[in-house]
Design a protein around this motif. Structure first.
Motif, PDB file in Angstrom:
ATOM      1  N   TYR A  64      -9.153  -6.829  -4.218  1.00 37.76           N
ATOM      2  CA  TYR A  64      -8.330  -5.714  -4.671  1.00 37.76           C
ATOM      3  C   TYR A  64      -6.837  -6.049  -4.627  1.00 37.76           C
ATOM      4  O   TYR A  64      -6.382  -6.809  -3.769  1.00 37.76           O
ATOM      5  N   TYR A  65      -6.087  -5.451  -5.559  1.00 41.84           N
ATOM      6  CA  TYR A  65      -4.648  -5.637  -5.633  1.00 41.84           C
ATOM      7  C   TYR A  65      -3.938  -4.411  -5.060  1.00 41.84           C
ATOM      8  O   TYR A  65      -4.291  -3.270  -5.371  1.00 41.84           O
ATOM      9  N   PHE A  66      -2.915  -4.679  -4.238  1.00 40.39           N
ATOM     10  CA  PHE A  66      -2.115  -3.618  -3.641  1.00 40.39           C
ATOM     11  C   PHE A  66      -0.643  -3.858  -3.964  1.00 40.39           C
ATOM     12  O   PHE A  66      -0.188  -5.011  -3.974  1.00 40.39           O
ATOM     13  N   PRO A  67       0.120  -2.790  -4.234  1.00 43.82           N
ATOM     14  CA  PRO A  67       1.556  -2.985  -4.482  1.00 43.82           C
ATOM     15  C   PRO A  67       2.229  -3.578  -3.249  1.00 43.82           C
ATOM     16  O   PRO A  67       2.070  -3.066  -2.144  1.00 43.82           O
ATOM     17  N   PHE A  68       2.964  -4.662  -3.460  1.00 44.28           N
ATOM     18  CA  PHE A  68       3.609  -5.361  -2.344  1.00 44.28           C
ATOM     19  C   PHE A  68       5.115  -5.081  -2.306  1.00 44.28           C
ATOM     20  O   PHE A  68       5.686  -4.877  -1.240  1.00 44.28           O
ATOM     21  N   LEU A  94      -3.028   3.549  -1.798  1.00 44.82           N
ATOM     22  CA  LEU A  94      -1.667   3.312  -1.335  1.00 44.82           C
ATOM     23  C   LEU A  94      -0.655   3.913  -2.301  1.00 44.82           C
ATOM     24  O   LEU A  94       0.352   4.511  -1.885  1.00 44.82           O
ATOM     25  N   ALA A  95      -0.928   3.790  -3.601  1.00 43.19           N
ATOM     26  CA  ALA A  95      -0.036   4.378  -4.607  1.00 43.19           C
ATOM     27  C   ALA A  95       0.051   5.888  -4.436  1.00 43.19           C
ATOM     28  O   ALA A  95       1.140   6.473  -4.503  1.00 43.19           O
ATOM     29  N   LEU A 136     -12.303  10.964   1.133  1.00 45.12           N
ATOM     30  CA  LEU A 136     -11.669  12.143   1.723  1.00 45.12           C
ATOM     31  C   LEU A 136     -10.179  12.178   1.402  1.00 45.12           C
ATOM     32  O   LEU A 136      -9.633  13.226   1.032  1.00 45.12           O
ATOM     33  N   PHE A 137      -9.504  11.034   1.524  1.00 42.28           N
ATOM     34  CA  PHE A 137      -8.083  10.965   1.188  1.00 42.28           C
ATOM     35  C   PHE A 137      -7.859  11.287  -0.286  1.00 42.28           C
ATOM     36  O   PHE A 137      -6.944  12.037  -0.641  1.00 42.28           O
ATOM     37  N   PHE A 138      -8.693  10.705  -1.164  1.00 44.36           N
ATOM     38  CA  PHE A 138      -8.560  10.986  -2.592  1.00 44.36           C
ATOM     39  C   PHE A 138      -8.756  12.478  -2.875  1.00 44.36           C
ATOM     40  O   PHE A 138      -8.067  13.066  -3.710  1.00 44.36           O
TER      41      PHE A 138
END
Length: 370
Positions: A64-68, A94-95, A136-138
């Motif tokens: 998976y890609y995450f904003p860095f 994270l976004a 749950l977060f979503f």
């Protein structure tokens, strides 16, 4: 209503891509001019698009890609009035966290596009805990958003059950891009020449050869159906070598990756498409639409929190969506050419009436950000 060209879409991979999420984002931005922000490094030979694409420097963890570059991400997002985030990639989590923190500061209008629920790929306690916590977060973010778009009535019902107000939920099925649809129209003449004879039942499987795409279930069901059959497998992936070796002595043909025209040519010579997944991670298959546009019946399992069974189910297909009933369905299709004729016509009609680009544009124009 939000003015055109004042919005930004956020997703993990670069559109137009090959997956349903990227294709939907591409269609939305082609229709309303929204810019697109993504995390995946820009792939080679990415086609030019009529909308702006912004790559955020990212880090890859597992698959998976995450904003860095968080500063870059904040600067990009602060320049738009409306942010539309595509779920459920972990990078989108994270976004969402960052965007909802920025929302009161910059007066952002935030909406979500809920493509699928996450399901655990392993049955470990940690995997289930992580997936349930992420969902749950979503769900919490969905409650805070201005509206939520999802892809099928099945997912909409699940979201209502999760506590999201029905008044903020809108259904926009996935679609085939207008240019792809034109290719399918030109390929349809091949299908019209296809004989309904079933001395051998030709079944096609299209997709990534990964663990959650259960090609083994397709082969086992065909072997248990007591009919003459041939399986055509289009696609590549981590399990390509494993499956091609495992089924070397079976009537299974592996084609690897093909161009769209070559893929449609093979599909047009098959009686049905079978797309089985063991997870709700896959909730809508673009290839299901391609098959139905070519008058090819599509068969998928009825998995909780997945819309794939809804996508392809037609009136004449007496199919429960239960894996144990799949050999019987294959047997029925093999022995009843008249049923196949009905299913060909129903599948194409379902595509035209529900999933065609014309209907997609109509539904899109009735969404709050169009």
């Amino acid at each position: 209503m939000i003015p055109h060209r004042s919005g930004l879409q956020i997703l993990s991979h670069c559109p137009p891509g090959f997956g349903g999420v990227e294709r939907v984002a591409h269609s939305i931005s082609c229709s309303n001019g929204y810019a697109v922000c993504f995390f995946q490094p820009v792939p080679r030979n990415t086609p030019t698009t009529p909308y702006k694409k912004i790559h955020i420097k990212s880090i890859k963890l597992f698959r998976y890609y995450f904003p860095f570059d968080i500063i870059q991400f904040i600067n990009v997002c602060s320049g738009y009035k409306h942010i539309h985030i595509h779920l459920p990639s972990p990078g989108a989590l994270l976004a969402c966290l960052l965007i909802f923190l920025l929302k009161p500061i910059f007066g952002l209008n935030v909406s979500l596009h809920w493509h699928a629920f996450l399901g655990p790929k392993q049955k470990s306690l940690f995997s289930r805990f992580f997936v349930n916590l992420t969902n749950l977060f979503f769900t919490c973010f969905a409650r805070l958003s201005s509206f939520v778009v999802t892809t099928s009535p099945t997912l909409k019902s699940e979201l209502v059950f999760s506590g999201i107000s029905e008044s903020k939920l809108f259904i926009l099925p996935c679609n085939i891009d207008e240019n792809y649809e034109k290719q399918l129209v030109s390929s349809y003449h091949l299908r019209e020449k296809f004989s309904v004879s079933t001395s051998v039942l030709h079944v096609v499987f299209v997709g990534r050869l990964e663990s959650y795409k259960r090609l083994d279930w397709v082969v086992d069901s065909l072997k248990n159906s007591n009919i003459s059959w041939k399986l055509h497998v289009i696609g590549a992936g981590a399990l390509y070598s494993h499956y091609s070796s495992l089924y070397a002595d079976e009537p299974v043909v592996f084609y690897g990756l093909l161009t769209d025209s070559a893929k449609y040519k093979i599909m047009s010579c098959c009686h049905c498409l079978v797309l089985l997944s063991d997870s709700c991670n896959e909730a809508f298959g673009i290839v299901q639409l391609e098959a139905m546009a070519l008058a090819i019946p599509s068969i998928s399992l009825n998995i909780p929190r997945s819309g794939m069974y809804w996508v392809s189910k037609t009136h004449s297909m007496e199919w429960s969506g239960n894996l144990n009933d799949l050999p019987f369905l294959f047997n029925q299709l093999y022995k009843d050419p008249e049923l196949l004729k009905f299913l060909y016509a129903e599948s194409r009609l379902r595509y035209i009436n529900t999933f065609s680009y014309r209907n997609w544009i109509y539904s899109f124009n009735h969404l709050p950000f169009s």
